[in-house]
Enzyme design. Structure first.
Site, PDB file in Angstrom:
ATOM      1  N   CYS A   2     -52.589  35.448-102.241  1.00  0.00           N
ATOM      2  CA  CYS A   2     -51.140  35.595-102.364  1.00  0.00           C
ATOM      3  C   CYS A   2     -50.739  36.797-101.527  1.00  0.00           C
ATOM      4  O   CYS A   2     -51.132  37.925-101.824  1.00  0.00           O
ATOM      5  CB  CYS A   2     -50.719  35.793-103.816  1.00  0.00           C
ATOM      6  SG  CYS A   2     -48.923  35.952-104.019  1.00  0.00           S
ATOM      7  N   GLU A 104     -47.033  30.337 -98.970  1.00  0.00           N
ATOM      8  CA  GLU A 104     -48.391  30.143 -98.476  1.00  0.00           C
ATOM      9  C   GLU A 104     -48.301  29.393 -97.155  1.00  0.00           C
ATOM     10  O   GLU A 104     -47.335  28.659 -96.922  1.00  0.00           O
ATOM     11  CB  GLU A 104     -49.235  29.373 -99.505  1.00  0.00           C
ATOM     12  CG  GLU A 104     -50.718  29.367 -99.207  1.00  0.00           C
ATOM     13  CD  GLU A 104     -51.293  30.753 -99.019  1.00  0.00           C
ATOM     14  OE1 GLU A 104     -51.411  31.179 -97.834  1.00  0.00           O
ATOM     15  OE2 GLU A 104     -51.603  31.417-100.017  1.00  0.00           O
TER      16      GLU A 104
END
Length: 221
Positions: A2, A104
């Protein structure tokens, strides 16, 4: 992993969602939260839950140089209870890191397509985080890292890792005051159910952390 996320909710919504009594000093929403920035986190001080800011990128209390934080924005949940940097934090310095989506990048040949990912049935949520206090001379830092795990079926198509998002009814247990055996905390994380995600493509505009406006989350046509 992340490495970028958003928090667009207003302050009152956050206070109500997480049961915080005190205002959040200097709260500002962000379309593009990046490592090295201050991020909104919640801890339990033994008496009550408190919200405040930690710098994203863990600097362990024993570190000689704060630059180590740029290499420690994430911690693997599978081994965090064994690693010297994370083991004592698993025991007693756990935090909620507040967000409402994350980004992402999906590899497509030589290109990487950024995607915005949200939970299917709720807006605000919390990443499972660890925090620490670092001091050197007159300098004092409070920093954090986000715990990650192997991607679920949905995320595997995008990336092989994903942040741990705590189920709503497990948030208070995660930051419960007092020492916990790191192995027990590891088992707690491993037992968590994964919620449903939704994702859509966004422009490469989000790639630069300098960009922080609605263009970051605008769906590609």
């Amino acid at each position: 992993m992340c490495g970028r996320y958003t928090l667009l909710a207003d302050e009152l919504e956050i206070l109500q969602e997480f049961g915080i009594d005190q205002p959040i000093a200097d709260y500002e929403p962000s379309y593009n939260i990046a490592p090295g920035q201050n991020v909104l986190a919640i801890i339990h001080d033994g008496n009550q839950k408190r919200a405040g800011y930690l710098r994203w990128g863990l600097v362990p209390s024993w570190a000689n140089d704060e630059k180590i934080g740029y290499k420690m924005i994430n911690a693997r949940s599978e081994t965090a209870h064994e690693k010297p940097s994370f083991k004592p934090l698993m025991a007693r310095k756990r935090c909620l890191i507040v967000a409402d989506s994350f980004y992402e990048w999906k590899r497509d040949g030589e290109e990487k397509q950024p995607k915005r990912i949200r939970l299917g049935d709720r807006g605000l949520f919390a990443f499972a985080g660890l925090w620490d206090k670092w001091e050197q001379g007159d300098q004092k830092l409070f920093t954090c890292t986000i715990l990650t795990k192997e991607a679920n079926d949905f995320m595997q198509d995008i990336h092989h890792r994903m942040p741990i998002i705590l189920p709503k009814h497990k948030e208070d247990a995660w930051i419960e005051a007092g020492n916990q055996p790191p192995e027990a905390v590891h088992r707690f994380l491993a037992s968590l159910k994964t919620e449903d995600f939704q994702a859509y493509d966004v422009a490469s505009y989000v790639n630069s952390a300098k960009n922080n406006d609605a263009g970051c989350i605008a769906p590609l046509a």
